[in-house]
Scaffold this motif. Structure first.
Motif, PDB file in Angstrom:
ATOM      1  N   GLU A  47       0.842  -1.205   0.000  1.00 10.90           N
ATOM      2  CA  GLU A  47       0.000   0.000   0.000  1.00 10.90           C
ATOM      3  C   GLU A  47       0.874   1.250   0.000  1.00 10.90           C
ATOM      4  O   GLU A  47       1.808   1.369   0.768  1.00 10.90           O
ATOM      5  CB  GLU A  47      -0.935   0.016   1.204  1.00 10.90           C
ATOM      6  N   GLY A  48       0.554   2.168  -0.905  1.00  8.93           N
ATOM      7  CA  GLY A  48       1.288   3.427  -0.998  1.00  8.93           C
ATOM      8  C   GLY A  48       2.544   3.375  -1.852  1.00  8.93           C
ATOM      9  O   GLY A  48       3.162   4.400  -2.091  1.00  8.93           O
ATOM     10  N   SER A  49       2.939   2.185  -2.331  1.00  9.69           N
ATOM     11  CA  SER A  49       4.175   2.057  -3.107  1.00  9.69           C
ATOM     12  C   SER A  49       3.892   1.441  -4.485  1.00  9.69           C
ATOM     13  O   SER A  49       3.692   0.224  -4.590  1.00  9.69           O
ATOM     14  CB  SER A  49       5.190   1.188  -2.374  1.00  9.69           C
ATOM     15  N   PRO A  50       3.903   2.256  -5.542  1.00  9.03           N
ATOM     16  CA  PRO A  50       3.710   1.706  -6.877  1.00  9.03           C
ATOM     17  C   PRO A  50       4.785   0.680  -7.247  1.00  9.03           C
ATOM     18  O   PRO A  50       4.495  -0.314  -7.912  1.00  9.03           O
ATOM     19  CB  PRO A  50       3.786   2.917  -7.802  1.00  9.03           C
ATOM     20  N   TYR A  51       6.014   0.902  -6.799  1.00  8.51           N
ATOM     21  CA  TYR A  51       7.090  -0.050  -7.074  1.00  8.51           C
ATOM     22  C   TYR A  51       6.790  -1.408  -6.444  1.00  8.51           C
ATOM     23  O   TYR A  51       6.859  -2.444  -7.113  1.00  8.51           O
ATOM     24  CB  TYR A  51       8.437   0.470  -6.564  1.00  8.51           C
ATOM     25  N   GLU A  52       6.460  -1.414  -5.159  1.00 11.25           N
ATOM     26  CA  GLU A  52       6.191  -2.681  -4.464  1.00 11.25           C
ATOM     27  C   GLU A  52       4.992  -3.404  -5.070  1.00 11.25           C
ATOM     28  O   GLU A  52       4.999  -4.629  -5.211  1.00 11.25           O
ATOM     29  CB  GLU A  52       5.986  -2.450  -2.969  1.00 11.25           C
ATOM     30  N   GLN A  53       3.956  -2.655  -5.419  1.00  8.57           N
ATOM     31  CA  GLN A  53       2.782  -3.281  -6.022  1.00  8.57           C
ATOM     32  C   GLN A  53       3.116  -3.871  -7.391  1.00  8.57           C
ATOM     33  O   GLN A  53       2.746  -5.012  -7.688  1.00  8.57           O
ATOM     34  CB  GLN A  53       1.622  -2.289  -6.124  1.00  8.57           C
ATOM     35  N   ALA A  54       3.830  -3.112  -8.219  1.00  6.48           N
ATOM     36  CA  ALA A  54       4.189  -3.620  -9.545  1.00  6.48           C
ATOM     37  C   ALA A  54       5.103  -4.840  -9.430  1.00  6.48           C
ATOM     38  O   ALA A  54       4.902  -5.842 -10.124  1.00  6.48           O
ATOM     39  CB  ALA A  54       4.859  -2.522 -10.363  1.00  6.48           C
ATOM     40  N   LYS A  55       6.088  -4.782  -8.549  1.00  7.80           N
ATOM     41  CA  LYS A  55       6.998  -5.922  -8.382  1.00  7.80           C
ATOM     42  C   LYS A  55       6.239  -7.156  -7.896  1.00  7.80           C
ATOM     43  O   LYS A  55       6.487  -8.266  -8.367  1.00  7.80           O
ATOM     44  CB  LYS A  55       8.124  -5.569  -7.400  1.00  7.80           C
ATOM     45  N   TYR A  56       5.287  -6.962  -6.981  1.00  5.91           N
ATOM     46  CA  TYR A  56       4.467  -8.072  -6.490  1.00  5.91           C
ATOM     47  C   TYR A  56       3.702  -8.711  -7.656  1.00  5.91           C
ATOM     48  O   TYR A  56       3.665  -9.936  -7.794  1.00  5.91           O
ATOM     49  CB  TYR A  56       3.499  -7.565  -5.421  1.00  5.91           C
ATOM     50  N   VAL A  57       3.079  -7.883  -8.491  1.00  2.00           N
ATOM     51  CA  VAL A  57       2.295  -8.401  -9.614  1.00  2.00           C
ATOM     52  C   VAL A  57       3.196  -9.107 -10.622  1.00  2.00           C
ATOM     53  O   VAL A  57       2.895 -10.223 -11.052  1.00  2.00           O
ATOM     54  CB  VAL A  57       1.486  -7.276 -10.294  1.00  2.00           C
ATOM     55  N   PHE A  58       4.317  -8.496 -11.003  1.00  2.00           N
ATOM     56  CA  PHE A  58       5.221  -9.142 -11.952  1.00  2.00           C
ATOM     57  C   PHE A  58       5.735 -10.469 -11.400  1.00  2.00           C
ATOM     58  O   PHE A  58       5.787 -11.472 -12.122  1.00  2.00           O
ATOM     59  CB  PHE A  58       6.393  -8.228 -12.311  1.00  2.00           C
ATOM     60  N   THR A  59       6.092 -10.507 -10.130  1.00  2.00           N
ATOM     61  CA  THR A  59       6.569 -11.747  -9.510  1.00  2.00           C
ATOM     62  C   THR A  59       5.490 -12.818  -9.560  1.00  2.00           C
ATOM     63  O   THR A  59       5.749 -13.972  -9.933  1.00  2.00           O
ATOM     64  CB  THR A  59       7.001 -11.478  -8.051  1.00  2.00           C
ATOM     65  N   LYS A  60       4.275 -12.458  -9.173  1.00  2.00           N
ATOM     66  CA  LYS A  60       3.152 -13.409  -9.170  1.00  2.00           C
ATOM     67  C   LYS A  60       2.881 -13.944 -10.573  1.00  2.00           C
ATOM     68  O   LYS A  60       2.731 -15.153 -10.770  1.00  2.00           O
ATOM     69  CB  LYS A  60       1.902 -12.712  -8.623  1.00  2.00           C
ATOM     70  N   LEU A  61       2.833 -13.052 -11.558  1.00  2.00           N
ATOM     71  CA  LEU A  61       2.484 -13.481 -12.910  1.00  2.00           C
ATOM     72  C   LEU A  61       3.598 -14.290 -13.559  1.00  2.00           C
ATOM     73  O   LEU A  61       3.322 -15.314 -14.209  1.00  2.00           O
ATOM     74  CB  LEU A  61       2.113 -12.271 -13.772  1.00  2.00           C
ATOM     75  N   VAL A  62       4.833 -13.887 -13.387  1.00  2.00           N
ATOM     76  CA  VAL A  62       5.947 -14.657 -13.956  1.00  2.00           C
ATOM     77  C   VAL A  62       5.980 -16.055 -13.341  1.00  2.00           C
ATOM     78  O   VAL A  62       6.183 -17.052 -14.040  1.00  2.00           O
ATOM     79  CB  VAL A  62       7.284 -13.906 -13.789  1.00  2.00           C
ATOM     80  N   LYS A  63       5.737 -16.151 -12.050  1.00  2.62           N
ATOM     81  CA  LYS A  63       5.706 -17.462 -11.384  1.00  2.62           C
ATOM     82  C   LYS A  63       4.583 -18.330 -11.957  1.00  2.62           C
ATOM     83  O   LYS A  63       4.796 -19.505 -12.271  1.00  2.62           O
ATOM     84  CB  LYS A  63       5.524 -17.281  -9.875  1.00  2.62           C
TER      85      LYS A  63
END
Length: 132
Positions: A47-63
């Motif tokens: 929450e509040g961090s576009p970087y952390e949210q984007a990295k979370y999504v990219f990590t989830k989807l790549v996995k």
């Protein structure tokens, strides 16, 4: 021409409620639904961090892609929706950690809002299996 279709569940309860798949693989073509940083517990990660949210999504989807035989290098298109253009550099940093070398097409769209006020970014992808 017919392709075998495989629907992949990503773990979000809303997938069953609404009736959609996180990923659909049709022959060599792979389509990834828009994904935000909602955790399996239903909270928004980073929450509040576009970087952390984007990295979370990219990590989830790549996995998820890799678990289903799709390499991140086979991703050919990424769509990124952000609630503010001021998040560009932070989201780009996360994106580059995954795709700087393979360089898929990428479209950025500024949008008014997402499903929850704490969600800052949503990401979609397309891939072609065997694309090198």
């Amino acid at each position: 021409m017919e392709f075998k279709r495989k629907n992949i569940h990503g773990g979000a309860a809303y997938e069953d409620v609404a009736g959609y798949s996180r990923i659909v693989i049709a022959g060599p073509f792979v389509y990834v639904s828009g994904t935000t940083a909602v955790t399996p517990e239903g909270t928004v990660y980073g929450e509040g961090s576009p970087y952390e949210q984007a990295k979370y999504v990219f990590t989830k989807l790549v996995k998820l892609l890799e678990e289903n035989g799709v390499k991140k290098e086979e991703v050919v298109k990424v769509n990124i929706y952000a609630t503010s253009s001021s998040y560009n550099s932070e989201i780009t940093k996360a994106y580059s950690e995954f795709f700087k070398e393979s360089r898929p097409c990428c479209t950025w769209l500024g949008i008014k809002e997402l499903n929850r006020p704490t969600q800052l970014v949503e990401i979609e992808m397309q891939a072609i299996i065997g694309c090198k």
